[in-house]
Design a protein around this motif. Structure first.
Motif, PDB file in Angstrom:
ATOM      1  N   ARG A  62       0.817  -1.176   0.029  1.00 15.30           N
ATOM      2  CA  ARG A  62       0.008   0.155  -0.270  1.00 15.30           C
ATOM      3  C   ARG A  62       0.951   1.315  -0.194  1.00 15.30           C
ATOM      4  N   ASP A  63       0.517   2.298  -0.691  1.00 16.42           N
ATOM      5  CA  ASP A  63       1.072   3.489  -0.666  1.00 16.42           C
ATOM      6  C   ASP A  63       1.320   4.191   0.930  1.00 16.42           C
ATOM      7  N   ASP A  64       0.216   3.796   1.979  1.00 20.45           N
ATOM      8  CA  ASP A  64       0.468   4.445   2.992  1.00 20.45           C
ATOM      9  C   ASP A  64       0.648   3.279   4.133  1.00 20.45           C
ATOM     10  N   GLY A  65       0.998   2.000   3.752  1.00 15.22           N
ATOM     11  CA  GLY A  65       1.165   0.867   4.449  1.00 15.22           C
ATOM     12  C   GLY A  65       2.442   0.683   5.078  1.00 15.22           C
ATOM     13  N   ILE A  66       2.514  -0.257   6.003  1.00 17.42           N
ATOM     14  CA  ILE A  66       3.961  -0.398   6.630  1.00 17.42           C
ATOM     15  C   ILE A  66       4.509  -1.777   6.164  1.00 17.42           C
ATOM     16  N   GLY A  67       3.915  -2.700   5.529  1.00 11.97           N
ATOM     17  CA  GLY A  67       4.617  -3.799   5.155  1.00 11.97           C
ATOM     18  C   GLY A  67       4.099  -4.059   3.798  1.00 11.97           C
ATOM     19  N   LYS A  68       4.304  -5.615   3.513  1.00 14.39           N
ATOM     20  CA  LYS A  68       3.891  -6.085   2.084  1.00 14.39           C
ATOM     21  C   LYS A  68       3.341  -7.359   1.919  1.00 14.39           C
ATOM     22  N   ALA A  69       2.753  -7.787   1.186  1.00 10.89           N
ATOM     23  CA  ALA A  69       2.107  -9.044   0.956  1.00 10.89           C
ATOM     24  C   ALA A  69       2.714  -9.705  -0.144  1.00 10.89           C
ATOM     25  N   ARG A 117      13.984 -12.195   0.933  1.00 11.33           N
ATOM     26  CA  ARG A 117      14.410 -11.822   2.196  1.00 11.33           C
ATOM     27  C   ARG A 117      13.058 -11.845   3.022  1.00 11.33           C
ATOM     28  N   GLU A 118      11.924 -11.639   2.559  1.00  8.89           N
ATOM     29  CA  GLU A 118      10.785 -11.637   3.148  1.00  8.89           C
ATOM     30  C   GLU A 118      10.337 -13.068   3.899  1.00  8.89           C
ATOM     31  N   TRP A 119      11.055 -14.016   3.398  1.00 12.97           N
ATOM     32  CA  TRP A 119      10.898 -15.270   3.814  1.00 12.97           C
ATOM     33  C   TRP A 119      11.515 -15.419   5.405  1.00 12.97           C
ATOM     34  N   GLY A 120      12.278 -14.655   5.751  1.00 15.01           N
ATOM     35  CA  GLY A 120      13.123 -14.781   6.991  1.00 15.01           C
ATOM     36  C   GLY A 120      12.414 -13.806   8.100  1.00 15.01           C
ATOM     37  N   PHE A 121      11.410 -13.156   7.838  1.00 14.62           N
ATOM     38  CA  PHE A 121      10.687 -12.101   8.607  1.00 14.62           C
ATOM     39  C   PHE A 121       9.562 -12.821   9.341  1.00 14.62           C
ATOM     40  N   PRO A 122       9.012 -12.201  10.590  1.00 13.78           N
ATOM     41  CA  PRO A 122       8.087 -12.775  11.175  1.00 13.78           C
ATOM     42  C   PRO A 122       6.783 -12.096  10.218  1.00 13.78           C
ATOM     43  N   GLY A 123       5.711 -13.071  10.215  1.00 14.71           N
ATOM     44  CA  GLY A 123       4.533 -12.909   9.502  1.00 14.71           C
ATOM     45  C   GLY A 123       3.216 -13.666   9.636  1.00 14.71           C
ATOM     46  N   VAL A 124       2.337 -13.244   9.170  1.00 10.85           N
ATOM     47  CA  VAL A 124       0.868 -14.119   9.074  1.00 10.85           C
ATOM     48  C   VAL A 124       0.705 -14.427   7.491  1.00 10.85           C
ATOM     49  N   TYR A 125       0.003 -15.817   7.430  1.00 11.56           N
ATOM     50  CA  TYR A 125      -0.098 -16.181   6.261  1.00 11.56           C
ATOM     51  C   TYR A 125      -1.429 -16.877   5.844  1.00 11.56           C
ATOM     52  N   LEU A 126      -1.866 -16.900   4.689  1.00 11.66           N
ATOM     53  CA  LEU A 126      -2.962 -17.733   4.440  1.00 11.66           C
ATOM     54  C   LEU A 126      -2.853 -18.573   3.462  1.00 11.66           C
ATOM     55  N   LEU A 127      -3.066 -19.980   3.611  1.00  8.87           N
ATOM     56  CA  LEU A 127      -3.160 -20.922   2.844  1.00  8.87           C
ATOM     57  C   LEU A 127      -4.318 -21.312   1.985  1.00  8.87           C
ATOM     58  N   LEU A 152      -0.676 -16.556   0.708  1.00  4.61           N
ATOM     59  CA  LEU A 152      -0.205 -15.065   0.869  1.00  4.61           C
ATOM     60  C   LEU A 152       0.550 -15.161   2.333  1.00  4.61           C
ATOM     61  N   PHE A 153       1.745 -14.142   2.388  1.00  7.25           N
ATOM     62  CA  PHE A 153       2.290 -14.007   3.372  1.00  7.25           C
ATOM     63  C   PHE A 153       2.313 -12.464   3.763  1.00  7.25           C
ATOM     64  N   PHE A 154       2.177 -12.041   4.994  1.00  8.97           N
ATOM     65  CA  PHE A 154       2.176 -10.505   5.192  1.00  8.97           C
ATOM     66  C   PHE A 154       3.265 -10.111   6.111  1.00  8.97           C
ATOM     67  N   THR A 155       4.321  -9.407   5.909  1.00 14.24           N
ATOM     68  CA  THR A 155       5.537  -9.332   6.648  1.00 14.24           C
ATOM     69  C   THR A 155       5.561  -7.699   6.741  1.00 14.24           C
ATOM     70  N   ALA A 156       6.538  -7.095   7.757  1.00 17.22           N
ATOM     71  CA  ALA A 156       7.212  -5.911   7.748  1.00 17.22           C
ATOM     72  C   ALA A 156       8.369  -6.032   8.438  1.00 17.22           C
ATOM     73  N   GLU A 157       9.467  -5.669   7.744  1.00 14.82           N
ATOM     74  CA  GLU A 157      10.709  -6.183   8.365  1.00 14.82           C
ATOM     75  C   GLU A 157      11.117  -5.648   9.784  1.00 14.82           C
TER      76      GLU A 157
END
Length: 304
Positions: free
Chosen positions: A23-30, A45-55, A87-92
């Protein structure tokens, strides 16, 4: 809601490949990918961050969290066969373990509430204890994520807002959005009228006063709000927490009880806080068996 832009980056140049959405005003990435592309995603790199995911499978959904998120996704590649898209969502630097546990818990509750697809989760994870500031941050991230998901093809949570009761703003204007029209309508009501509600395990009463209503001391409030309450009714969710923290609403004999009269500028606002779900004035019933909503509609018709 505020306008926003959603940017989708295609690292490989192939629109059927891995997608990175921000998002243009967001803090993370999907990060979105199909099951065959798991090996490609492991190099990011996102693979190694804390995140929430959907299968997601054809008719099934699993919600999880991981720190790092990649280890959990790799495990599910071998022990869960139903999913073909993830989909997984992370913010470094912004999302920690408690944040992602909060997101996981809320997403599981929302998925159960909507019932759009079968949920593969065996239990319901509890939300962690977060301070006021961290709780607000996690809820803001959740709200942003829920706006992104349908645009990215993940509509499993969309029914939450449609399924919950609506505040009828044409009849009864919410407290945080009260207009001059709403204030004048309440000012025209007789003082001292009592209305009662026994919905959703609560027993409450309101009294008409100048400019609004008083939620009466002794009223009981829902112990737990609806899972979607913080997402779709954030102002009332915050007000509910403030009333509990200040002692206006307190635990007593296994119930949440209003300890002193509390002013609301609308009957819908009082009902929403009491029930923990978006509500309108029709749930308040007077001694003549007519609802507060009936009273407002009659007043509106008379003034038109």
């Amino acid at each position: 809601m505020r306008p926003f832009s959603l940017r989708v980056f295609v690292p490989s140049g192939d629109p059927t490949g891995v997608l990175i959405a921000t998002r243009d005003d967001g803090i993370g990435k999907a990060t979105i990918f199909s099951r065959p592309l798991l090996g490609e995603v492991k190099g990011r790199r996102e693979w190694g961050f804390p995140g929430v995911y959907l299968l997601v499978g054809e008719s099934k959904l699993y919600v999880g969290e991981g720190d790092p998120v990649g280890k959990r996704l790799e495990d599910h590649a071998s022990n869960k066969s139903f999913w073909d898209r993830a989909l997984f969502f992370t913010a470094e630097t912004r999302l920690n373990k408690a944040h992602i546990q909060h997101l996981e818990s809320k997403l599981v509750k929302l998925a159960k509430e909507t019932g759009v697809v079968a949920l593969d989760n065996g239990n319901s994870p509890q939300t962690p204890a977060l301070g006021e500031e961290e709780y607000a941050f996690a809820e803001n991230v959740l709200a942003d994520l829920l706006l992104m998901l349908p645009l990215l093809g993940f509509s499993q949570f969309e029914a939450s807002q449609a399924a919950s009761e609506r505040v009828d703003e044409d009849i009864d204007v919410p407290d945080a959005l009260t207009t001059a029209r709403g204030r004048s309508a309440y000012s025209a009501l007789p003082r001292g009228m009592l209305f009662h509600s026994t919905s959703k395990g609560t027993k409450a009463a309101i009294e008409t006063v100048d400019g609004g209503v008083l939620l009466k001391a002794g009223s009981t409030v829902a112990m737990e709000p609806a899972p979607s309450f913080d997402v779709w009714m954030p102002k009332y969710a915050q007000l509910r927490r403030q009333l509990i923290e200040s002692g206006v609403i307190a635990h007593q004999n296994g119930q949440l009880v209003v300890m002193q009269d509390q002013f609301f500028s609308s009957a819908s606002g009082a009902a929403t806080v009491v029930r923990g779900v978006s509500s309108n004035a029709d749930g308040w019933i007077g001694e003549d068996r007519k609802s507060f909503g009936d009273l407002l509609r009659a007043l509106k018709k008379k003034n038109n």
